[in-house]
Design a protein around this motif. Structure first.
Motif, PDB file in Angstrom:
ATOM      1  N   MET C   1      93.767  83.328  84.586  1.00  0.00           N
ATOM      2  CA  MET C   1      92.373  84.053  84.502  1.00  0.00           C
ATOM      3  C   MET C   1      92.281  84.656  83.154  1.00  0.00           C
ATOM      4  O   MET C   1      93.105  85.310  82.429  1.00  0.00           O
ATOM      5  N   GLY C   2      91.053  85.206  83.037  1.00  0.00           N
ATOM      6  CA  GLY C   2      90.703  85.840  81.710  1.00  0.00           C
ATOM      7  C   GLY C   2      90.954  85.125  80.497  1.00  0.00           C
ATOM      8  O   GLY C   2      91.498  85.549  79.589  1.00  0.00           O
ATOM      9  N   GLU C   3      90.788  83.804  80.612  1.00  0.00           N
ATOM     10  CA  GLU C   3      90.925  83.017  79.499  1.00  0.00           C
ATOM     11  C   GLU C   3      90.355  83.574  78.253  1.00  0.00           C
ATOM     12  O   GLU C   3      89.094  83.528  78.576  1.00  0.00           O
ATOM     13  N   ARG C   4      90.649  83.406  77.037  1.00  0.00           N
ATOM     14  CA  ARG C   4      89.869  83.828  76.047  1.00  0.00           C
ATOM     15  C   ARG C   4      89.057  82.813  75.511  1.00  0.00           C
ATOM     16  O   ARG C   4      89.178  81.593  75.591  1.00  0.00           O
ATOM     17  N   LYS C   5      87.797  83.126  75.119  1.00  0.00           N
ATOM     18  CA  LYS C   5      86.826  82.176  74.520  1.00  0.00           C
ATOM     19  C   LYS C   5      87.202  82.110  73.149  1.00  0.00           C
ATOM     20  O   LYS C   5      87.934  82.505  72.324  1.00  0.00           O
ATOM     21  N   LYS C   6      86.620  80.889  72.485  1.00  0.00           N
ATOM     22  CA  LYS C   6      86.820  80.245  71.372  1.00  0.00           C
ATOM     23  C   LYS C   6      85.639  79.966  70.295  1.00  0.00           C
ATOM     24  O   LYS C   6      84.806  79.592  70.912  1.00  0.00           O
ATOM     25  N   THR C   7      85.819  80.491  69.098  1.00  0.00           N
ATOM     26  CA  THR C   7      84.678  80.080  68.142  1.00  0.00           C
ATOM     27  C   THR C   7      85.374  79.615  66.974  1.00  0.00           C
ATOM     28  O   THR C   7      86.151  80.010  66.333  1.00  0.00           O
ATOM     29  N   THR C   8      84.759  78.401  66.501  1.00  0.00           N
ATOM     30  CA  THR C   8      85.405  77.429  65.333  1.00  0.00           C
ATOM     31  C   THR C   8      84.142  77.461  64.305  1.00  0.00           C
ATOM     32  O   THR C   8      83.004  77.145  64.818  1.00  0.00           O
ATOM     33  N   ILE C   9      84.306  77.755  63.275  1.00  0.00           N
ATOM     34  CA  ILE C   9      83.419  77.626  62.150  1.00  0.00           C
ATOM     35  C   ILE C   9      83.864  76.554  61.018  1.00  0.00           C
ATOM     36  O   ILE C   9      85.141  76.962  60.503  1.00  0.00           O
ATOM     37  N   ILE C  10      83.221  75.740  60.731  1.00  0.00           N
ATOM     38  CA  ILE C  10      83.668  74.832  59.389  1.00  0.00           C
ATOM     39  C   ILE C  10      82.998  75.801  58.402  1.00  0.00           C
ATOM     40  O   ILE C  10      81.357  75.513  58.377  1.00  0.00           O
ATOM     41  N   LEU C  11      83.402  75.878  57.413  1.00  0.00           N
ATOM     42  CA  LEU C  11      82.693  76.481  56.206  1.00  0.00           C
ATOM     43  C   LEU C  11      82.737  75.314  55.133  1.00  0.00           C
ATOM     44  O   LEU C  11      83.681  75.183  54.266  1.00  0.00           O
ATOM     45  N   PHE C  12      81.604  74.522  55.045  1.00  0.00           N
ATOM     46  CA  PHE C  12      81.791  73.709  54.073  1.00  0.00           C
ATOM     47  C   PHE C  12      81.095  74.094  52.741  1.00  0.00           C
ATOM     48  O   PHE C  12      81.269  73.558  51.412  1.00  0.00           O
ATOM     49  N   SER C  13      80.022  75.035  53.048  1.00  0.00           N
ATOM     50  CA  SER C  13      79.356  75.311  51.647  1.00  0.00           C
ATOM     51  C   SER C  13      80.204  76.423  50.644  1.00  0.00           C
ATOM     52  O   SER C  13      80.972  77.145  51.349  1.00  0.00           O
ATOM     53  N   GLY C  14      79.792  76.455  49.555  1.00  0.00           N
ATOM     54  CA  GLY C  14      80.485  77.301  48.490  1.00  0.00           C
ATOM     55  C   GLY C  14      79.601  78.443  48.088  1.00  0.00           C
ATOM     56  O   GLY C  14      79.530  78.853  46.903  1.00  0.00           O
ATOM     57  N   ASP C  15      78.639  78.753  48.841  1.00  0.00           N
ATOM     58  CA  ASP C  15      77.671  79.783  48.625  1.00  0.00           C
ATOM     59  C   ASP C  15      78.034  81.194  49.178  1.00  0.00           C
ATOM     60  O   ASP C  15      78.634  81.155  50.176  1.00  0.00           O
ATOM     61  N   TYR C  16      77.683  82.276  48.336  1.00  0.00           N
ATOM     62  CA  TYR C  16      78.299  83.431  48.591  1.00  0.00           C
ATOM     63  C   TYR C  16      77.528  83.707  49.929  1.00  0.00           C
ATOM     64  O   TYR C  16      78.127  84.482  50.764  1.00  0.00           O
ATOM     65  N   ASP C  17      76.229  83.610  49.904  1.00  0.00           N
ATOM     66  CA  ASP C  17      75.668  84.276  51.166  1.00  0.00           C
ATOM     67  C   ASP C  17      76.098  83.361  52.510  1.00  0.00           C
ATOM     68  O   ASP C  17      76.003  83.877  53.585  1.00  0.00           O
ATOM     69  N   LYS C  18      76.254  81.815  52.430  1.00  0.00           N
ATOM     70  CA  LYS C  18      76.519  81.248  53.842  1.00  0.00           C
ATOM     71  C   LYS C  18      78.064  81.511  53.929  1.00  0.00           C
ATOM     72  O   LYS C  18      78.276  81.868  55.243  1.00  0.00           O
ATOM     73  N   ALA C  19      78.902  81.730  52.879  1.00  0.00           N
ATOM     74  CA  ALA C  19      80.341  82.235  53.321  1.00  0.00           C
ATOM     75  C   ALA C  19      80.195  83.783  53.948  1.00  0.00           C
ATOM     76  O   ALA C  19      80.817  84.132  54.862  1.00  0.00           O
ATOM     77  N   MET C  20      79.372  84.624  53.708  1.00  0.00           N
ATOM     78  CA  MET C  20      79.189  85.974  54.293  1.00  0.00           C
ATOM     79  C   MET C  20      78.779  85.508  55.719  1.00  0.00           C
ATOM     80  O   MET C  20      79.380  86.515  56.492  1.00  0.00           O
ATOM     81  N   ALA C  21      77.986  84.800  56.017  1.00  0.00           N
ATOM     82  CA  ALA C  21      77.470  84.554  57.321  1.00  0.00           C
ATOM     83  C   ALA C  21      78.472  83.853  58.125  1.00  0.00           C
ATOM     84  O   ALA C  21      78.586  84.562  59.428  1.00  0.00           O
ATOM     85  N   ALA C  22      79.336  83.175  57.655  1.00  0.00           N
ATOM     86  CA  ALA C  22      80.395  82.611  58.300  1.00  0.00           C
ATOM     87  C   ALA C  22      81.689  83.764  58.649  1.00  0.00           C
ATOM     88  O   ALA C  22      81.872  83.696  59.772  1.00  0.00           O
ATOM     89  N   TYR C  23      81.797  84.400  57.643  1.00  0.00           N
ATOM     90  CA  TYR C  23      82.789  85.582  57.982  1.00  0.00           C
ATOM     91  C   TYR C  23      82.440  86.755  58.974  1.00  0.00           C
ATOM     92  O   TYR C  23      82.870  87.420  59.528  1.00  0.00           O
ATOM     93  N   ILE C  24      80.979  87.015  58.758  1.00  0.00           N
ATOM     94  CA  ILE C  24      80.313  88.001  59.535  1.00  0.00           C
ATOM     95  C   ILE C  24      80.313  87.511  61.151  1.00  0.00           C
ATOM     96  O   ILE C  24      80.803  88.232  62.061  1.00  0.00           O
ATOM     97  N   ILE C  25      79.875  86.163  61.352  1.00  0.00           N
ATOM     98  CA  ILE C  25      79.958  85.815  62.572  1.00  0.00           C
ATOM     99  C   ILE C  25      81.546  85.458  63.068  1.00  0.00           C
ATOM    100  O   ILE C  25      81.720  85.832  64.287  1.00  0.00           O
TER     101      ILE C  25
END
Lengths: 159, 159, 159
Positions: C1-25
């Motif tokens: 019980m109390g299993e942890r939730k999971k988030t996966t992100i593929i960071l394909f983009s090499g843009d500063y703003d998109k990488a920021m979004a990926a790391y903020i999430i």
């Protein structure tokens, strides 16, 4: 029982065509009885700007991004073949010809269907966008509000 | 019991590298025994165009987008560092050197593995793309078909 | 019980703003007690490059992409309004003004929070990027490792 399904969309992009895709999916999901939230962040915030300039006091830094960006959904460019706005005008022409909805109408439909429109407060600060410049009704939230919704989401997309 | 998992991918982008990513993930998921669907919309439809021109009656508006877009997967550009097609040619060279699959081969593999390829009828209309121009087998559907699949999806991506 | 939730992100983009979004999430999800994995593929690999050139033997093909790409997170461009790096510098200025985190700090925070950073080996080969050029700690894996994580993911995004 009969719990409602949930769709969350992060609209990061400020392109007319990508915003259309986000709102078409969002509206479709709302018609399917999903609870739908569209989180507007970074350039996606431009989708929500009112189509007239609001006089506001801004410092120089705040003015820079805000003034360079399109100040309404209807003026966004295409992600491909925009050719300085020509591509968007062409797309709008074919949308009309097929009696499909243009972006501002898609946004209106979303509001009527109860899609939750959210503006990311952190990127509003970074891009110098004020609440007064954005359409209503609108919620203001950050990444934790997004995560709270998305972790229960059946469909989560980043556009 | 032992219900199959499901992966759905919206391929919105018309970039060679992003289409590669979509098909690599799709093929991987199919090999993992997922039911996989790739929905091609907007510029992603160009991935499905036959590599020869099909003579068709089109009106002026329909011709405009369709003729400006790359008419086959093998001619798509890169999302970064394309340099007028040079980047794509360089990428294809390194793909060959590493005995990896080029995009047309990735699509063929997907068809062999039973990945469902779907073309979005609404954006076909908008971009002036006809069924006869697209490869087979292919399904034609709209946003509601997508939502029906995606709401059961374990992995849903927008590329 | 109390299993942890999971988030996966593929960071394909090499843009500063998109990488920021990926790391903020990603950082947000880690703070929410999710198991988080960020898979860096294609141009997203540049986010992980060390901020100094590592002397390495590479053949001509390998040199071409690698030398044309930004060799550190801090030098990525914006996906919109980059204006040859000016946009990124402006964004960094407002980030500092708001006491928010710049991209290299977001990556450091992710490492401290135990976010799994993964580099896609297949695209490292294609783009001529060597392990020695990338920051540590880092895992190296392919699409099947991604699928193994993502099929259990509550939030899966492609950025």
């Amino acid at each position: 029982m009969g719990e409602r399904k949930k769709t969350t969309i992060i609209l990061f992009s400020g392109d007319y065509d990508k915003a259309m895709a986000a709102y078409i999916i969002g509206n479709g999901a709302a018609a399917y009885e999903h609870d739908v939230t569209i989180f507007h962040t970074f350039w996606g915030l431009n989708t929500l700007r009112k189509n007239h300039n609001v006089p506001l006091k801004k410092n120089m830094l705040e003015k820079m991004f805000a003034n360079m960006m399109p100040n309404q959904a209807d003026k966004l460019g295409l992600s491909k073949m925009n050719f300085g706005g020509l591509g968007r005008r062409l797309l709008k022409k074919v949308i009309k010809k097929h009696n499909a909805l243009e972006l501002p109408q898609l946004i209106e439909l979303a509001q009527q269907q109860g899609v939750q429109l959210v503006a990311c407060t952190m990127t509003m600060d970074l891009l110098g966008i004020k609440k007064e410049e954005l359409m209503e009704p609108l919620q203001f939230a950050g990444v934790s509000a997004y995560l709270g919704e998305a972790e229960e989401g059946n469909i989560n997309l980043f556009i």
